[in-house]
Design a protein around this motif. Structure first.
Motif, PDB file in Angstrom:
ATOM      1  N   PHE A 191       0.857  -1.174   0.000  1.00 14.10           N
ATOM      2  CA  PHE A 191       0.000   0.000   0.000  1.00 14.10           C
ATOM      3  C   PHE A 191       0.896   1.227   0.000  1.00 14.10           C
ATOM      4  N   SER A 192       0.361   2.357  -0.422  1.00  9.92           N
ATOM      5  CA  SER A 192       1.115   3.593  -0.251  1.00  9.92           C
ATOM      6  C   SER A 192       1.287   3.836   1.251  1.00  9.92           C
ATOM      7  N   GLU A 193       2.354   4.506   1.618  1.00 12.87           N
ATOM      8  CA  GLU A 193       2.709   4.669   3.030  1.00 12.87           C
ATOM      9  C   GLU A 193       1.605   5.347   3.838  1.00 12.87           C
ATOM     10  N   ASP A 194       0.845   6.242   3.209  1.00 10.51           N
ATOM     11  CA  ASP A 194      -0.171   6.995   3.950  1.00 10.51           C
ATOM     12  C   ASP A 194      -1.589   6.477   3.697  1.00 10.51           C
ATOM     13  N   PHE A 195      -1.708   5.234   3.267  1.00 12.62           N
ATOM     14  CA  PHE A 195      -3.035   4.693   2.977  1.00 12.62           C
ATOM     15  C   PHE A 195      -3.921   4.658   4.221  1.00 12.62           C
ATOM     16  N   GLY A 196      -3.289   4.502   5.384  1.00 14.55           N
ATOM     17  CA  GLY A 196      -4.047   4.510   6.635  1.00 14.55           C
ATOM     18  C   GLY A 196      -4.836   5.796   6.820  1.00 14.55           C
ATOM     19  N   GLN A 197      -4.319   6.919   6.292  1.00 17.17           N
ATOM     20  CA  GLN A 197      -5.037   8.193   6.387  1.00 17.17           C
ATOM     21  C   GLN A 197      -6.349   8.134   5.615  1.00 17.17           C
ATOM     22  N   PHE A 198      -6.322   7.446   4.494  1.00 18.74           N
ATOM     23  CA  PHE A 198      -7.540   7.294   3.703  1.00 18.74           C
ATOM     24  C   PHE A 198      -8.614   6.558   4.509  1.00 18.74           C
ATOM     25  N   VAL A 199      -8.208   5.484   5.163  1.00 19.59           N
ATOM     26  CA  VAL A 199      -9.142   4.712   5.983  1.00 19.59           C
ATOM     27  C   VAL A 199      -9.722   5.589   7.090  1.00 19.59           C
ATOM     28  N   ASN A 200      -8.860   6.366   7.738  1.00 21.47           N
ATOM     29  CA  ASN A 200      -9.305   7.221   8.846  1.00 21.47           C
ATOM     30  C   ASN A 200     -10.277   8.317   8.407  1.00 21.47           C
ATOM     31  N   GLN A 201     -10.198   8.724   7.150  1.00 18.56           N
ATOM     32  CA  GLN A 201     -11.029   9.825   6.654  1.00 18.56           C
ATOM     33  C   GLN A 201     -12.366   9.364   6.075  1.00 18.56           C
ATOM     34  N   LEU A 202     -12.608   8.061   6.077  1.00 19.39           N
ATOM     35  CA  LEU A 202     -13.899   7.583   5.585  1.00 19.39           C
ATOM     36  C   LEU A 202     -15.009   8.073   6.507  1.00 19.39           C
ATOM     37  N   SER A 203     -16.162   8.363   5.933  1.00 18.09           N
ATOM     38  CA  SER A 203     -17.275   8.852   6.742  1.00 18.09           C
ATOM     39  C   SER A 203     -17.910   7.692   7.517  1.00 18.09           C
ATOM     40  N   GLY A 204     -18.775   8.046   8.430  1.00 16.92           N
ATOM     41  CA  GLY A 204     -19.422   7.020   9.240  1.00 16.92           C
ATOM     42  C   GLY A 204     -20.328   6.113   8.444  1.00 16.92           C
ATOM     43  N   ASN A 205     -20.729   6.564   7.254  1.00 14.05           N
ATOM     44  CA  ASN A 205     -21.627   5.763   6.431  1.00 14.05           C
ATOM     45  C   ASN A 205     -20.883   4.981   5.353  1.00 14.05           C
ATOM     46  N   GLN A 206     -19.566   5.100   5.325  1.00 14.54           N
ATOM     47  CA  GLN A 206     -18.783   4.407   4.299  1.00 14.54           C
ATOM     48  C   GLN A 206     -18.060   3.198   4.899  1.00 14.54           C
ATOM     49  N   ARG A 207     -17.982   2.131   4.123  1.00 14.27           N
ATOM     50  CA  ARG A 207     -17.244   0.943   4.513  1.00 14.27           C
ATOM     51  C   ARG A 207     -16.340   0.526   3.354  1.00 14.27           C
ATOM     52  N   LEU A 208     -15.131   0.161   3.691  1.00 16.10           N
ATOM     53  CA  LEU A 208     -14.139  -0.216   2.691  1.00 16.10           C
ATOM     54  C   LEU A 208     -13.930  -1.728   2.719  1.00 16.10           C
ATOM     55  N   ILE A 209     -14.155  -2.373   1.587  1.00 20.19           N
ATOM     56  CA  ILE A 209     -13.813  -3.793   1.428  1.00 20.19           C
ATOM     57  C   ILE A 209     -12.535  -3.863   0.596  1.00 20.19           C
ATOM     58  N   ILE A 210     -11.530  -4.539   1.123  1.00 15.62           N
ATOM     59  CA  ILE A 210     -10.267  -4.699   0.405  1.00 15.62           C
ATOM     60  C   ILE A 210     -10.173  -6.139  -0.083  1.00 15.62           C
ATOM     61  N   LYS A 211      -9.950  -6.309  -1.366  1.00 14.03           N
ATOM     62  CA  LYS A 211      -9.846  -7.645  -1.949  1.00 14.03           C
ATOM     63  C   LYS A 211      -8.574  -7.743  -2.765  1.00 14.03           C
ATOM     64  N   PHE A 212      -7.660  -8.572  -2.280  1.00 13.24           N
ATOM     65  CA  PHE A 212      -6.394  -8.746  -2.973  1.00 13.24           C
ATOM     66  C   PHE A 212      -6.540  -9.706  -4.155  1.00 13.24           C
ATOM     67  N   HIS A 213      -5.600  -9.611  -5.069  1.00 14.34           N
ATOM     68  CA  HIS A 213      -5.476 -10.602  -6.137  1.00 14.34           C
ATOM     69  C   HIS A 213      -5.166 -11.955  -5.491  1.00 14.34           C
ATOM     70  N   PRO A 214      -5.730 -13.048  -6.011  1.00 14.87           N
ATOM     71  CA  PRO A 214      -5.501 -14.369  -5.396  1.00 14.87           C
ATOM     72  C   PRO A 214      -4.031 -14.742  -5.228  1.00 14.87           C
ATOM     73  N   HIS A 215      -3.168 -14.245  -6.116  1.00 14.06           N
ATOM     74  CA  HIS A 215      -1.757 -14.600  -6.057  1.00 14.06           C
ATOM     75  C   HIS A 215      -1.011 -13.921  -4.914  1.00 14.06           C
ATOM     76  N   VAL A 216      -1.620 -12.936  -4.267  1.00 14.75           N
ATOM     77  CA  VAL A 216      -0.954 -12.256  -3.146  1.00 14.75           C
ATOM     78  C   VAL A 216      -1.758 -12.403  -1.858  1.00 14.75           C
ATOM     79  N   LYS A 217      -2.569 -13.425  -1.793  1.00 16.47           N
ATOM     80  CA  LYS A 217      -3.413 -13.643  -0.620  1.00 16.47           C
ATOM     81  C   LYS A 217      -2.598 -13.855   0.649  1.00 16.47           C
ATOM     82  N   SER A 218      -1.359 -14.330   0.490  1.00 13.47           N
ATOM     83  CA  SER A 218      -0.511 -14.582   1.652  1.00 13.47           C
ATOM     84  C   SER A 218      -0.187 -13.311   2.430  1.00 13.47           C
TER      85      SER A 218
END
Length: 392
Positions: free
Chosen positions: A236-263
């Protein structure tokens, strides 16, 4: 040298194993997601009294298990002596050989193209990354490597695709004639038009993950990346955590990796520990597209599928490493001219976009370019088209 010897061995054994009048249908599977087409061909083979076999790579074990449970013959393979001396014969017995990828061993196969029809289905509905001759690393390969690559490309008698745009990409990337392109529709997209599937899957997701109900769902699908030695990496970009913190109370983030990087998933689950982030392990990326109000990706072909869905509203291209990726991996030269959404290169700009009121995007122009023949009936046309080669 090992590759040269291996391909020489494939050539020798394939001549030995080649049959005079092949009758079977064989599917080479390196990606899951096309089971609908596989089942359709299995049914057709049964009606015609032909053998049907799916030869699959290890990463498709789960899909192969499901197919086997329905009575379809599945055989795992990897390159090596076992494949050459025991499983290559299955390939050489094919009247119709369906491939979803580039398979290096094909360069050595001594097919009689009057008897065996070889079809490239590919594993994506469009192209953002470069591949084949357009891939940046190809220019640095040896002359012998380049000859071997082209032998694989030349083995395909027909390319089944969903648009003239994708045809253009294949012609340029594989140096094959336009006459081999068949803009017939991409079978894997048929499912995306199935109203029953849409309703059933979205209901199942909401039942198992009720915390997404009534929320604005943002699906983030970063593309597959490799390091300098070809091993999967996920950053992830180094400051991606800031993006998560700035989500509104009505927003939810689902993260889905490519199967080859599931580890890498466990590491990032700990790093992004937030009640605004939802990790969904029991549904595929294709399934999750059905509940996504906004899709965030970078260079993933998932955009070509998402744009066909009735719930699709917005795509954001979060290309924080665009210059580096373009120089190391390669991106289609006209990428920026046809992407159906805004491209941002910083986390702060991504935050600004996601904080804007959600407005639905009109994907008509984009779909006319990339999804021209995808209408939910591609499988029917493909079966009808290939039937003449099976009965030849």
């Amino acid at each position: 040298m090992k590759k040269v010897i291996y391909i020489w061995l494939v050539k020798l054994v394939s001549r030995w194993k080649r049959v005079k009048n092949p009758q079977d249908i064989v599917y080479l599977m390196s990606f899951a997601g096309n089971e609908h087409l596989i089942k359709a061909f299995a049914d057709l083979a049964k009606q015609l009294g032909r053998n049907f076999t799916v030869l699959y790579l290890p990463q498709c074990q789960a899909a192969a298990t499901r197919l086997a449970a329905e009575g379809i013959q599945t055989v795992e393979f990897t390159d090596g002596f076992d494949f050459v001396f025991h499983k290559l014969q299955l390939v050489m017995q094919a009247r119709l050989l369906l491939c979803d990828n580039y398979y290096a061993f094909l360069s050595g196969c001594a097919f009689d193209h009057q008897q065996t029809h070889i079809v490239q289905l590919w594993h994506a509905n469009g192209a953002i990354k470069t591949f084949g001759w357009e891939e940046l690393t190809t220019a640095r390969r040896s002359a012998a490597d380049k000859r071997r690559f082209q032998k694989v490309y030349d083995q395909f008698d027909e390319y089944l695709i969903g648009s003239k745009k994708m045809a253009q990409v294949f012609v340029q990337s594989y140096h094959v004639p336009q006459t081999r392109m068949n803009v017939i529709g991409y079978p894997r997209t048929d499912e995306l038009f199935n109203k029953n599937w849409q309703m059933q899957v979205s209901q199942n997701i909401k039942r198992k993950h009720p915390d997404i109900i009534g929320k604005e769902i943002i699906l983030y699908t970063p593309t597959y990346r490799e390091n300098e030695v070809g091993k999967p990496v996920m950053n992830f970009s180094e400051d991606f955590g800031q993006f998560v913190n700035q989500l509104s109370g009505n927003q939810r983030l689902i993260i889905k990796f490519h199967p080859h990087v599931k580890s890498f998933e466990k590491q990032f689950k700990q790093q992004l520990d937030s009640d605004k982030v939802i990790w969904v392990d029991d549904f595929s990326t294709n399934d999750l597209l059905l509940v996504a109000d906004r899709l965030i990706t970078d260079y993933s072909s998932v955009i070509f599928d998402y744009s066909l869905l009735p719930n699709a509203k917005q795509i954001l291209f979060y290309c924080y490493d665009y210059d580096q990726y373009a120089q190391r991996v390669g991106i289609q030269a006209d990428f920026k001219s046809w992407i159906p959404g805004k491209m941002v290169t910083t986390t702060s700009d991504l935050i600004k976009e996601v904080q804007q009121p959600l407005e639905a995007t009109d994907f008509t122009e984009f779909n006319q370019l990339w999804n021209t023949a995808n209408d939910g009936h591609a499988t029917e046309r493909v079966l009808q088209t290939e039937l003449k080669y099976i009965q030849k």
